[in-house]
Design a protein around this motif. Structure first.
Motif, mmCIF file in Angstrom:
data_model
loop_
_atom_site.group_PDB
_atom_site.id
_atom_site.type_symbol
_atom_site.label_atom_id
_atom_site.label_comp_id
_atom_site.label_asym_id
_atom_site.label_seq_id
_atom_site.Cartn_x
_atom_site.Cartn_y
_atom_site.Cartn_z
ATOM 1 N N ALA A 1 0.821 -1.214 0.000
ATOM 2 C CA ALA A 1 0.000 0.000 0.000
ATOM 3 C C ALA A 1 0.857 1.267 0.000
ATOM 4 C CB ALA A 1 -0.910 -0.014 1.233
ATOM 5 N N ALA B 1 1.262 2.746 -3.450
ATOM 6 C CA ALA B 1 0.087 2.933 -4.311
ATOM 7 C C ALA B 1 0.098 4.296 -5.004
ATOM 8 C CB ALA B 1 -1.196 2.750 -3.503
ATOM 9 N N ALA C 1 -2.712 -4.360 -3.122
ATOM 10 C CA ALA C 1 -2.488 -3.222 -2.228
ATOM 11 C C ALA C 1 -1.856 -2.043 -2.962
ATOM 12 C CB ALA C 1 -1.618 -3.649 -1.049
#
Ligand code: GLP
Length: 267
Positions: free
Chosen positions: A201, A204, A237
């Protein structure tokens, strides 16, 4: 550019490793560009497993690493020489004479960078370049504002990069080398194929800027948009901010080139 989304980090790394293995089987004398960082640890673990379990043969393969810290001897635990030795070189049948890295202790830095460019040329160029993505959008150590046609040279590292890489260097950014030698963006773009792996994540936002944002030296990975054969493998993610997710999923689910990997439960 193609973006392929896999459900987990493990499956993304396994797919990347299988793509490398496929290229090596197709061309045993593959010239393979290597990257470092935590993302690549799983790729190398998978390549070692393929070597041990299926006899994946590296004996004719030549490798060139993207970058190395300036000021660290090859046997220093933080050096990329040591990272590669530990995670890959000591565990597969690569010939030491064909594994190349930049010398972080070179007295004549310009000569070392020119030597590296020459070695890549003499090897016939890089067939497949593995790449991770820095938290500031770098590929190799091409920090923001690196010229998009740059060649192998020294670069000063950004505070973001020092913070990101501290975990692999004893945890304290203040004790890390502040400069590195790196292939340039132009050097990387000359590889015949680029394979980028991005997981987690925390990547991202920068992933979306690199693959869907404007081409800019502020995010040197965005230069890969110019590359004629660049595949970007990501996990769910890392993919959350991508505008084109549905299209990327359709590509993996339907395009013939991905059929062997769709049927592979590990990838
Ligand atoms: C370092 C390397 C890069 C790599 C990046 C990603 O900065 N020079 O080539 O892409 O780390 O690191 P990680 O995988 O640990 O996020």
């Amino acid at each position: 550019m193609e973006v392929i989304i896999r459900p987990t980090a493990g499956r993304a790394a396994r797919l990347a490793a299988r793509l490398v293995a496929g290229a090596l089987r197709a061309k045993p004398a593959l010239v393979l560009g290597l990257a470092t960082g935590r993302t690549m640890e799983q790729v190398y673990a998978e390549l070692v497993a393929l070597h041990q379990q299926t006899g994946l043969d590296f004996s004719q393969c030549a490798t060139f690493n993207l970058d190395e810290y300036i000021g660290l001897p090859a046997d220093h635990p933080w050096s990329y020489h040591e990272y590669m030795r530990r995670l890959l070189f000591s565990r597969v049948n690569l010939s030491p004479a064909r594994t190349r890295l930049l010398d972080g202790l070179a007295e004549d830095v310009a000569a070392e960078c020119a030597r590296y460019e020459r070695l890549i040329r003499e090897a016939g160029g890089i067939d497949l370049q593995l790449l991770g993505l820095g938290s500031d959008g770098h590929i190799g150590f091409n920090e923001p504002l690196s010229a998009l046609r740059s060649r192998t040279r020294p670069k000063a590292l950004t505070p973001a990069t020092l913070a990101q890489n501290a975990a692999l260097c004893g945890g304290d950014p203040d004790r890390m080398p502040r400069r590195a030698l790196t292939m340039g963006v132009g050097t990387i773009l000359e590889a015949r194929r680029c394979l980028v792996l991005v997981i987690g994540a925390s990547k991202a936002d920068i992933l979306a800027r690199a693959v869907e944002g404007p081409l800019t030296a502020m995010v040197t990975a965005s230069a890969l948009q110019l590359h004629p054969h660049c595949q970007v493998i990501v996990d769910e993610a890392a993919a959350v901010q991508l505008q084109g997710q549905d299209y990327y999923r359709w590509i993996f689910a339907n395009e013939p080139e991905w059929a062997p990997y769709r049927q592979d439960p590990a990838a």
